[in-house]
Scaffold this active site. Sequence first.
Site, mmCIF file in Angstrom:
data_model
loop_
_atom_site.group_PDB
_atom_site.id
_atom_site.type_symbol
_atom_site.label_atom_id
_atom_site.label_comp_id
_atom_site.label_asym_id
_atom_site.label_seq_id
_atom_site.Cartn_x
_atom_site.Cartn_y
_atom_site.Cartn_z
ATOM 1 N N TYR A 33 28.375 22.128 -22.619
ATOM 2 C CA TYR A 33 28.032 23.389 -23.281
ATOM 3 C C TYR A 33 28.150 24.547 -22.314
ATOM 4 O O TYR A 33 28.296 24.351 -21.101
ATOM 5 C CB TYR A 33 26.618 23.316 -23.875
ATOM 6 N N ARG A 52 34.265 27.527 -16.071
ATOM 7 C CA ARG A 52 33.378 26.374 -15.840
ATOM 8 C C ARG A 52 33.422 25.415 -17.026
ATOM 9 O O ARG A 52 33.367 24.194 -16.854
ATOM 10 C CB ARG A 52 31.939 26.841 -15.596
ATOM 11 N N ARG A 100 29.982 3.864 -33.199
ATOM 12 C CA ARG A 100 29.271 3.800 -31.924
ATOM 13 C C ARG A 100 29.801 2.700 -31.013
ATOM 14 O O ARG A 100 29.795 1.519 -31.369
ATOM 15 C CB ARG A 100 27.767 3.605 -32.163
ATOM 16 N N HIS A 102 30.317 2.430 -26.470
ATOM 17 C CA HIS A 102 30.214 3.221 -25.234
ATOM 18 C C HIS A 102 31.563 3.736 -24.759
ATOM 19 O O HIS A 102 31.685 4.868 -24.318
ATOM 20 C CB HIS A 102 29.567 2.388 -24.124
ATOM 21 N N LYS A 149 28.275 20.590 -16.751
ATOM 22 C CA LYS A 149 27.257 21.176 -17.635
ATOM 23 C C LYS A 149 27.168 20.377 -18.937
ATOM 24 O O LYS A 149 27.634 20.815 -19.995
ATOM 25 C CB LYS A 149 27.596 22.647 -17.892
ATOM 26 N N GLU A 181 17.610 23.032 -7.394
ATOM 27 C CA GLU A 181 17.709 24.232 -8.238
ATOM 28 C C GLU A 181 16.513 24.223 -9.173
ATOM 29 O O GLU A 181 15.517 23.554 -8.880
ATOM 30 C CB GLU A 181 19.049 24.231 -8.997
ATOM 31 N N LEU A 206 24.039 22.639 -10.569
ATOM 32 C CA LEU A 206 25.038 23.262 -11.429
ATOM 33 C C LEU A 206 25.486 24.549 -10.727
ATOM 34 O O LEU A 206 24.637 25.355 -10.326
ATOM 35 C CB LEU A 206 24.450 23.601 -12.802
#
Length: 284
Positions: A33, A52, A100, A102, A149, A181, A206
């Site tokens: 995101y 990014r 579903r 992995h 992110k 951070e 990040l």
Amino acid sequence: MSRIAYVNGQYVPQNQAMVHIEDRGYQFADGIYEVCVVVGGRYWDMEGHLARMQRSLEELQMTSPMDMRALKVVMAEVVRRNRLKDALVYMQVTRGVAPRNHAFPPEGTQPSLVITARRFNFDQSDEKAKKGVAVISQPDIRWGRVDIKTVGLLPNALAKEAATKAGAAEALLVRDGMVTECSSSNAWIVDETGAIITHPKTNEILGGITRQTAIACAEELQIKVIERPFTLEEAKAAPEAFLTSATSFVMPIISIDGAQIGAGKPGPVALRLREAYKARASRG
Ligand code: PMP
């Protein structure tokens, strides 16, 4: 007026917007995101955020749902349809919908794209910065690639919740005695000489876009920037501390775990940097 969201090719009232139960974002946090701020109709640091976003997609071998030019058009349209001048724009891309399993879905599976926008209160942010914020420390229990992110933010949410319960605005995350951070921002301290110190851009933090712009601002102001890890004790003894993020800009920290920082009010370096950041970001 209901907020309007962009969901996989359509603009829909947000209270009717849906994603599939087998979306990999929902099942595996297999998504990334970005959050950008729009002030007075202009994006701040947009190119940095889009760069990014591209990097996050590449690091996870995820296909982009559209090229960056088209994405900018959709972002602008979401802001327009929500009739916003000052906005927070949230963009999320996941690896899409598949039974579903992995392992990645078959090549050609369409990634999901959701974009939402909500009002950003610029004046409230400035009011908050005048007072500064309290933070607490929390163990950094996140995975080894927090430079990407991803939407896998449970450790960050736990840390923020602990901060909220303690009446603080943020949590400083500590790994092996070092501050990495914060739960949703980058952490900084100021030393006795007025130099600013922040964790280097490694896989352990990040790489904030605001962090990057703040470094450029500091250089313009001839403030020395030192990229090295610092301890929690060093932070508590620092004359000043602050955090940076797209939504808080440069936010002075006035206490850590209840211990007063400096004079217990926003410090001059953080405030200078905040003004410089606002001036620079608003130039585009
Ligand atoms: N670190 C973390 C963990 C974050 O979530 C954020 C905000 N997205 C930041 C740092 C600051 O990044 P930016 O300046 O790009 O908002």
